[in-house]
Design a protein around this motif. Structure first.
Motif, PDB file in Angstrom:
ATOM      1  N   GLU A  79       1.133  -0.739  -0.198  1.00  0.00           N
ATOM      2  CA  GLU A  79       0.382  -0.030  -0.075  1.00  0.00           C
ATOM      3  C   GLU A  79       0.918   1.460  -0.461  1.00  0.00           C
ATOM      4  O   GLU A  79       0.456   1.812  -0.677  1.00  0.00           O
ATOM      5  CB  GLU A  79      -1.066  -0.427   1.314  1.00  0.00           C
ATOM      6  N   LEU A  80       2.399   0.962   0.608  1.00  0.00           N
ATOM      7  CA  LEU A  80       2.626   2.313   0.437  1.00  0.00           C
ATOM      8  C   LEU A  80       4.516   1.838  -0.180  1.00  0.00           C
ATOM      9  O   LEU A  80       4.575   0.588  -0.094  1.00  0.00           O
ATOM     10  CB  LEU A  80       2.989   2.760   2.039  1.00  0.00           C
ATOM     11  N   TYR A  99       3.635   3.411   9.407  1.00  0.00           N
ATOM     12  CA  TYR A  99       2.438   2.881   8.264  1.00  0.00           C
ATOM     13  C   TYR A  99       1.099   3.855   9.605  1.00  0.00           C
ATOM     14  O   TYR A  99       0.264   3.905   9.345  1.00  0.00           O
ATOM     15  CB  TYR A  99       2.159   2.172   8.632  1.00  0.00           C
ATOM     16  N   TYR A 102       0.794   7.091   9.112  1.00  0.00           N
ATOM     17  CA  TYR A 102       0.079   7.480   7.789  1.00  0.00           C
ATOM     18  C   TYR A 102      -1.317   7.333   7.613  1.00  0.00           C
ATOM     19  O   TYR A 102      -2.450   8.283   7.272  1.00  0.00           O
ATOM     20  CB  TYR A 102       0.961   6.492   7.073  1.00  0.00           C
ATOM     21  N   TYR A 108      -3.933  10.016   1.278  1.00  0.00           N
ATOM     22  CA  TYR A 108      -2.950   9.540   0.779  1.00  0.00           C
ATOM     23  C   TYR A 108      -1.922   9.874  -0.586  1.00  0.00           C
ATOM     24  O   TYR A 108      -0.615   9.894  -0.797  1.00  0.00           O
ATOM     25  CB  TYR A 108      -3.556   8.268  -0.675  1.00  0.00           C
ATOM     26  N   SER A 146       2.075   6.086  -1.142  1.00  0.00           N
ATOM     27  CA  SER A 146       1.405   5.800  -1.355  1.00  0.00           C
ATOM     28  C   SER A 146       1.657   5.013  -2.516  1.00  0.00           C
ATOM     29  O   SER A 146       1.806   5.400  -3.655  1.00  0.00           O
ATOM     30  CB  SER A 146       0.296   6.249  -1.076  1.00  0.00           C
ATOM     31  N   ARG A 147       1.010   4.197  -2.185  1.00  0.00           N
ATOM     32  CA  ARG A 147       0.893   3.231  -4.305  1.00  0.00           C
ATOM     33  C   ARG A 147      -0.131   4.050  -4.737  1.00  0.00           C
ATOM     34  O   ARG A 147       0.955   4.796  -6.348  1.00  0.00           O
ATOM     35  CB  ARG A 147       0.708   1.780  -3.709  1.00  0.00           C
ATOM     36  N   LYS A 148      -0.662   4.664  -4.805  1.00  0.00           N
ATOM     37  CA  LYS A 148      -1.713   5.744  -4.812  1.00  0.00           C
ATOM     38  C   LYS A 148      -0.783   6.908  -5.760  1.00  0.00           C
ATOM     39  O   LYS A 148      -1.008   6.818  -7.177  1.00  0.00           O
ATOM     40  CB  LYS A 148      -2.796   5.845  -4.272  1.00  0.00           C
TER      41      LYS A 148
END
Length: 160
Positions: A79-80, A99, A102, A108, A146-148
């Motif tokens: 996710e991160l 985490y 965050y 995000y 974040s991956r997003k």
């Protein structure tokens, strides 16, 4: 059953002798699952690596370091995403705390930087916009995002 990876640690790496200290400094984290992805041109015994470091994946390639990071990010599942270095070590439970922090912020687009410890010394304020030029702004050599957000900005190396 596939694990729910919360944090992917990614680095360009050609120094397997450093992996033990890096990896074992992460084992105090008990609340978030993580993976380590190193990418570079070191020749390694993948079965031995998997036995010694079950959460570490090594991808062999002969490209530039920024391309190694991009390859690592593309293979990561967390996710991160955390860009780091193979000579880094981490204080106890750092991933758990990062985490939790965050998640508590609910944003995000938040990018976090830990204290940077390389080769056993704190060098957080030693990395500058132009390497070795201390009159230029201090830069974050390591970070969590974040991956997003990483996908939104198009990755680490847009030319790859």
């Amino acid at each position: 059953m596939e694990k729910n990876i919360k944090i992917s640690l990614v680095a360009s790496s050609i120094r397997p002798l450093l992996w033990r200290d890096f990896y074992f400094s992460l084992l105090s984290n008990h609340h978030v699952d993580f993976e380590v992805i190193f990418v570079g041109n070191a020749v390694v015994d993948h079965q031995l690596i998997q036995k010694q470091y079950p959460k570490l994946k090594y991808i062999e390639t002969s490209v530039k370091p920024s391309q190694c990071y991009e390859i690592g990010f593309r293979h990561s599942t967390g996710e991160l995403i955390h860009w780091t270095a193979d000579d880094a070590t981490y204080e106890a439970e750092l991933l758990d705390r990062f985490y939790a922090y965050y998640m508590s912020k609910g944003d995000y687009k938040l990018i976090l930087e830990p204290t940077t410890v390389e080769n056993g010394r704190d060098c957080t304020d030693h990395h500058h916009f132009f390497g070795g030029q201390h009159e230029t702004p201090v830069m974050a050599p390591f970070g969590f995002m974040s991956r997003k957000l990483m996908l939104e900005i198009g990755g680490y190396d847009k030319r790859f």
